[in-house]
Design an enzyme around this catalytic site. Structure first.
Site, PDB file in Angstrom:
ATOM      1  N   PRO A 105      47.564  16.089  -9.804  1.00 56.02           N
ATOM      2  CA  PRO A 105      48.125  17.480 -10.065  1.00 56.02           C
ATOM      3  C   PRO A 105      46.900  18.319  -9.879  1.00 56.02           C
ATOM      4  O   PRO A 105      45.674  18.209 -10.113  1.00 56.02           O
ATOM      5  CB  PRO A 105      48.200  17.404 -11.622  1.00 56.02           C
ATOM      6  CG  PRO A 105      48.632  15.978 -11.958  1.00 56.02           C
ATOM      7  CD  PRO A 105      48.012  15.244 -10.952  1.00 56.02           C
ATOM      8  N   GLN A 107      44.340  21.749  -9.818  1.00 56.94           N
ATOM      9  CA  GLN A 107      43.597  22.989 -10.490  1.00 56.94           C
ATOM     10  C   GLN A 107      43.614  22.682 -11.977  1.00 56.94           C
ATOM     11  O   GLN A 107      43.556  23.352 -12.760  1.00 56.94           O
ATOM     12  CB  GLN A 107      44.332  24.190 -10.594  1.00 56.94           C
ATOM     13  CG  GLN A 107      44.466  24.466  -8.915  1.00 56.94           C
ATOM     14  CD  GLN A 107      43.345  24.881  -8.103  1.00 56.94           C
ATOM     15  OE1 GLN A 107      42.455  25.379  -8.931  1.00 56.94           O
ATOM     16  NE2 GLN A 107      42.938  24.487  -7.141  1.00 56.94           N
ATOM     17  N   GLY A 109      41.433  19.810 -13.127  1.00 55.24           N
ATOM     18  CA  GLY A 109      40.063  19.033 -13.021  1.00 55.24           C
ATOM     19  C   GLY A 109      40.256  17.485 -13.117  1.00 55.24           C
ATOM     20  O   GLY A 109      39.470  17.025 -14.023  1.00 55.24           O
ATOM     21  N   LEU A 110      41.116  16.963 -12.244  1.00 52.10           N
ATOM     22  CA  LEU A 110      41.276  15.559 -12.298  1.00 52.10           C
ATOM     23  C   LEU A 110      40.795  15.201 -10.977  1.00 52.10           C
ATOM     24  O   LEU A 110      40.832  13.772 -10.810  1.00 52.10           O
ATOM     25  CB  LEU A 110      42.805  15.044 -12.246  1.00 52.10           C
ATOM     26  CG  LEU A 110      43.525  15.321 -13.540  1.00 52.10           C
ATOM     27  CD1 LEU A 110      44.976  14.969 -13.445  1.00 52.10           C
ATOM     28  CD2 LEU A 110      42.685  14.515 -14.698  1.00 52.10           C
ATOM     29  N   GLY A 112      41.056  15.871  -7.654  1.00 61.76           N
ATOM     30  CA  GLY A 112      41.864  15.780  -6.572  1.00 61.76           C
ATOM     31  C   GLY A 112      41.309  15.923  -5.224  1.00 61.76           C
ATOM     32  O   GLY A 112      41.337  15.138  -4.434  1.00 61.76           O
ATOM     33  N   SER A 114      37.889  15.595  -4.507  1.00 61.69           N
ATOM     34  CA  SER A 114      37.132  14.699  -4.202  1.00 61.69           C
ATOM     35  C   SER A 114      37.712  13.193  -3.918  1.00 61.69           C
ATOM     36  O   SER A 114      37.079  12.451  -3.243  1.00 61.69           O
ATOM     37  CB  SER A 114      35.812  14.548  -5.336  1.00 61.69           C
ATOM     38  OG  SER A 114      36.461  14.300  -6.304  1.00 61.69           O
ATOM     39  N   ALA A 115      39.080  13.235  -4.520  1.00 54.20           N
ATOM     40  CA  ALA A 115      39.624  11.911  -4.255  1.00 54.20           C
ATOM     41  C   ALA A 115      40.096  11.898  -2.826  1.00 54.20           C
ATOM     42  O   ALA A 115      39.953  10.697  -2.175  1.00 54.20           O
ATOM     43  CB  ALA A 115      40.662  11.869  -5.210  1.00 54.20           C
ATOM     44  N   ASP A 157      32.991  13.291 -10.712  1.00 54.04           N
ATOM     45  CA  ASP A 157      34.232  12.994 -10.052  1.00 54.04           C
ATOM     46  C   ASP A 157      33.865  11.783  -8.901  1.00 54.04           C
ATOM     47  O   ASP A 157      34.613  11.101  -8.841  1.00 54.04           O
ATOM     48  CB  ASP A 157      35.085  14.112  -9.264  1.00 54.04           C
ATOM     49  CG  ASP A 157      35.109  15.061 -10.424  1.00 54.04           C
ATOM     50  OD1 ASP A 157      35.155  15.091 -11.569  1.00 54.04           O
ATOM     51  OD2 ASP A 157      35.832  16.288  -9.673  1.00 54.04           O
TER      52      ASP A 157
END
Length: 172
Positions: A105, A107, A109-110, A112, A114-115, A157
């Protein structure tokens, strides 16, 4: 590369603090890369700039923002090349097609973006048979975001996405 959740210390990684983060394996970014005649970055839905009408454009921007993942892929490829050049790693002269998919998801803070970059780095390392040491990889990913794209970011992250699992980090 999986999404991440900061259990403790978020966002102190940007201020020389301590954090504990975990990988969230329910969400992740995947990159496919295969040899091709030209270097091609295949756009995903959020990268395409053709809309049915003004309502479709507004809905798209509301869901995915103004920027897609293709800029992340470009920055990762450039930083991968620069890392190899700086470390005198000669890359075989071959082209590739690359595509990504992410169900992280946006915006919230998970991690995304950088993944996507971490997954791209892993795909490039495998394709070119280059090893970037695990302790160096988060810095190369971070440089892709901060130096190339001018995204404000800390290391948390990228570290958890490189090492995975549950990681205690001391940024002092």
């Amino acid at each position: 590369a999986y999404a991440r959740s900061g259990l403790l210390g978020n966002p102190s990684d940007g201020y020389f603090g301590k954090t504990i983060s975990i990988s969230v394996k329910n969400f992740g970014a995947q990159v496919s890369l295969y040899e091709s005649p030209e270097l091609c970055i295949e756009p995903q839905e959020q990268d395409i700039n053709v809309y049915k009408n003004i309502y479709h454009l507004v809905e798209s921007v509301s869901l995915t923002g103004y920027y897609g993942g293709d800029r992340l892929i470009k920055a990762a490829i450039k930083k991968f090349y620069e890392h190899c050049s700086e470390n005198k790693i000669r890359l075989e002269s071959k082209n590739f097609t690359i595509r990504y998919h992410s169900n992280i998801p946006r915006q919230i803070g998970l991690g995304g973006s950088s993944a996507i970059i971490t997954a791209t780095m892993r795909a490039l390392m495998q394709f070119f048979q280059v090893e970037i040491p695990l302790e160096i990889l988060p810095n190369v990913v971070l440089a892709s975001e901060t130096q190339e794209l001018r995204i404000n970011a800390g290391l948390q992250d990228r570290v958890i996405q490189a090492y995975e699992g549950c990681v205690y980090m001391n940024f002092d």
